[in-house]
Motif scaffolding. Structure first.
Motif, PDB file in Angstrom:
ATOM      1  N   UNK A  55      64.905  61.335  18.280  1.00 14.93           N
ATOM      2  CA  UNK A  55      64.464  60.551  17.214  1.00 14.93           C
ATOM      3  C   UNK A  55      64.973  58.937  17.359  1.00 14.93           C
ATOM      4  N   UNK A  56      65.689  58.892  18.273  1.00 13.63           N
ATOM      5  CA  UNK A  56      66.236  57.579  18.733  1.00 13.63           C
ATOM      6  C   UNK A  56      65.328  56.849  19.916  1.00 13.63           C
ATOM      7  N   UNK A  57      65.999  56.021  20.761  1.00 11.29           N
ATOM      8  CA  UNK A  57      65.099  55.032  21.461  1.00 11.29           C
ATOM      9  C   UNK A  57      65.537  55.261  23.023  1.00 11.29           C
ATOM     10  N   UNK A  64      69.610  55.486  22.890  1.00 10.81           N
ATOM     11  CA  UNK A  64      70.159  55.041  21.696  1.00 10.81           C
ATOM     12  C   UNK A  64      69.908  55.970  20.382  1.00 10.81           C
ATOM     13  N   UNK A  65      70.998  56.426  19.849  1.00  9.83           N
ATOM     14  CA  UNK A  65      70.884  57.194  18.730  1.00  9.83           C
ATOM     15  C   UNK A  65      70.444  56.480  17.496  1.00  9.83           C
ATOM     16  N   UNK A  66      69.299  56.940  16.794  1.00  6.39           N
ATOM     17  CA  UNK A  66      69.105  56.032  15.792  1.00  6.39           C
ATOM     18  C   UNK A  66      69.805  55.992  14.551  1.00  6.39           C
ATOM     19  N   UNK A  67      70.818  57.115  14.613  1.00  8.64           N
ATOM     20  CA  UNK A  67      71.392  57.264  13.213  1.00  8.64           C
ATOM     21  C   UNK A  67      72.649  56.269  13.169  1.00  8.64           C
ATOM     22  N   UNK A  68      73.332  55.967  13.972  1.00 11.84           N
ATOM     23  CA  UNK A  68      74.582  55.284  14.084  1.00 11.84           C
ATOM     24  C   UNK A  68      74.590  54.384  15.128  1.00 11.84           C
ATOM     25  N   UNK A  69      73.557  54.406  16.000  1.00 13.13           N
ATOM     26  CA  UNK A  69      73.543  53.256  17.272  1.00 13.13           C
ATOM     27  C   UNK A  69      74.534  53.687  18.378  1.00 13.13           C
ATOM     28  N   UNK A  71      75.213  54.296  22.002  1.00 13.44           N
ATOM     29  CA  UNK A  71      74.411  54.292  23.077  1.00 13.44           C
ATOM     30  C   UNK A  71      75.084  55.312  24.222  1.00 13.44           C
TER      31      UNK A  71
ATOM     32  N   UNK B 317      73.470  44.975  12.264  1.00 13.24           N
ATOM     33  CA  UNK B 317      72.893  46.197  11.837  1.00 13.24           C
ATOM     34  C   UNK B 317      73.858  47.098  11.134  1.00 13.24           C
ATOM     35  N   UNK B 373      64.693  55.113  12.827  1.00 15.66           N
ATOM     36  CA  UNK B 373      63.966  54.982  13.801  1.00 15.66           C
ATOM     37  C   UNK B 373      63.132  53.350  13.799  1.00 15.66           C
ATOM     38  N   UNK B 376      65.662  50.768  14.149  1.00 16.16           N
ATOM     39  CA  UNK B 376      66.019  50.530  15.665  1.00 16.16           C
ATOM     40  C   UNK B 376      64.928  49.604  16.106  1.00 16.16           C
TER      41      UNK B 376
END
Lengths: 106, 411
Positions: A55-57, A64-69, A71, B317, B373, B376
């Protein structure tokens, strides 16, 4: 000696360069990433709080994990921020026909 | 040759990030960390969440052995009481006088203390010690009352419910997280808390707090008395600027710094919650009290301390976890508070939405409930050239990523 238990997952045709996707292998959520043609398999759980990494990027080599960024380097599995974290890595290889095989080690 | 000394005052995550970056960049001079707390810098975010539930212990940013390996001198349990800019010295509470070549002020903020609320059972939450004391009280409590419906209040109330306690939030404004989310979105958060059993009382003025006969606290409100075993006060913070003020550094709402974290005095920098930073593209000084920003400050400031001129350009953020829900945000919503209504993608009813603040064709900020997401993607959009319309932002079928301008082809 343990024999590697390779499981076939998806085909490389379905995992474009720069893409990542989650699959299930022996009941485990596995993240497949394709960085410039290099395919890697990791546990799909962020080492921070087990959030689903797909679910991240994925941007270049940075996952990058979307939850708490948090990397990670998607090729090495090493943490970038924080740099003392690490993704759980699984065996991964691509067969001649493009099938991506994963061995989660049990 | 004498090696230079960099002194960091304040023991939060931003300080630890700065220390790590200084060594990573090859600084091999003396490094000294002065902290009023008795432990090495640790992560504060869990203190209002998993730590209260007992599912997380203290989480040091770097373990104690790291400081030894990296030859960082730790002066813990020490308060910097005096700063002499001309002599380049800091005086500590024990009387020690430390010389510095470069000084990084990361003195943070402290909870705003309400006068007259000092009954036994009144708690504030900032440090690991605060959290340990609160956890002990909450474990023994039947009813946890929270004064203030901001992030701390909401997270503590959620933790109390998860521990099987009764929880009440008292908030003077019309809804929860009102200043950050505004009335409409704040109501969604209030709904989440009510559904979980939190007694959410908004628009409530607390007139006084006293001891309850037999233990605990009694809150006196216009709508009657409320008895609780513990009262957590989360009504904002005060930047700890005393040291900077005493030295004569400009302090308004925080220690004033430029985009490279430099204060008005040569060799003196400030980062984290206490830094009021002048940034390009913002019509005011920006002071942000979020973990991620402090850590990023630490890293970029470290490089500035070493002589690079590197303006802070990271997109702000933050996140907040409440029950199974996650609020996250990119950009600075406050910048555009009056610029028009937020544009919503998703559904408030289903508690899955992102709210965007659009300035012309640029997305300035986003805050989302359960859509990290989106945040992000917006975080990346803000950092680059892009163009968006309200219609595109509302339309789920338009991937946010697509709003980025295509990279200019090399010629």
């Amino acid at each position: 000696m343990e024999t590697a238990r390779w499981r076939d997952t998806i085909n490389l045709d379905d995992l474009w360069e720069g893409d990542m996707t989650a699959v299930t292998v022996d009941g485990e959520a596995v993240l497949l990433v394709n960085v410039d043609g290099t395919v890697r398999a990791y546990s799909n759980r962020c080492p921070h709080q087990a959030s689903a990494l797909d679910e991240g990027d994925l941007d270049g080599e940075t996952l990058t994990c979307a939850k708490h960024l948090w990397e990670f380097n998607a090729v090495t599995g090493c943490g970038v921020n924080p740099d003392d974290a690490r993704l759980t890595s699984y065996g991964c290889q691509v067969g001649d026909n493009g099938t991506i095989y994963v061995d989660i080690g049990r | 040759m004498r090696k230079p000394r960099i002194v960091i005052v304040g023991g939060g995550a931003g300080s630890a990030a700065a220390l790590a970056e200084l060594r990573k960049q090859g600084f091999d001079g003396h490094l000294t960390l002065v902290s009023a707390e008795s432990v090495v810098p640790y992560e504060r975010p869990p203190l209002s969440k998993d730590f209260l539930l007992g599912t997380s212990g203290p989480v040091p940013f770097k373990d104690a052995a790291w400081y030894e390996q990296e030859s960082v001198e730790l002066l813990l349990g020490s308060r910097a009481t005096r700063l002499d800019l001309a002599a380049r010295t800091v005086t500590l509470s024990g009387g020690t006088v430390l010389g510095y070549d470069q000084l990084l002020l990361a003195t943070g903020v402290r909870p705003r203390v309400l006068p007259g609320l000092d009954a036994d059972g009144v708690c504030y939450l900032r440090t690991g010690e605060d959290a340990a004391a609160l956890r002990e009280r909450m474990t023994a409590a039947g009813h946890v009352a929270v004064l203030g419906g901001g992030f701390i209040g909401c997270e503590v109330a959620a933790a109390a419910i998860r521990l099987g306690k009764r929880a009440t939030i008292l908030e003077a404004l019309p809804t929860l997280l009102h200043r950050v989310l505004g009335p409409e979105l704040g109501d969604v958060v209030a709904g989440i808390h009510r559904d979980k059993g939190v007694d959410v009382r908004t628009g409530q003025q607390v007139l006084g707090v006293g001891p309850r006969p037999g233990g605990g606290v009694r809150l006196n409100t216009a709508a009657g008395d409320i008895d609780a075993d513990v009262l957590v006060v989360g009504v904002g913070t005060v930047p700890s600027t005393e040291l900077a003020e005493q030295a004569g550094l400009p302090t308004g709402n925080g220690i004033e710094v430029d985009a490279c974290f430099a204060t008005a005095a040569p060799g003196v920098y400030a980062i984290g919650d206490v830094a009021a930073q002048q940034l390009a593209g913002h019509g005011r000084r920006v002071r942000v009290e979020h973990h991620d920003t402090a850590v990023r400050h630490g890293r970029v400031a470290a490089r500035n301390v070493l002589g690079r001129r590197e303006p802070f350009g990271d997109v702000h953020w933050f996140w907040s976890d409440q029950f199974e829900h996650t609020i996250s945000s990119a950009g600075l919503l406050a910048d555009v508070g009056g610029a028009g209504p937020l544009i919503i993608r998703g559904s408030l009813e289903q508690r899955s939405f992102s709210a965007f603040s659009l300035d012309g064709n640029r997305v300035r900020a986003a805050i989302s409930l359960n859509r990290p997401r989106d945040v992000l993607d917006v975080r990346r959009l803000i950092a680059r050239d892009h163009s968006a319309t309200a219609g595109q932002l509302r339309d789920e079928s338009v991937p946010l990523k697509r709003l980025a301008a295509p990279a200019v082809a090399a010629t």
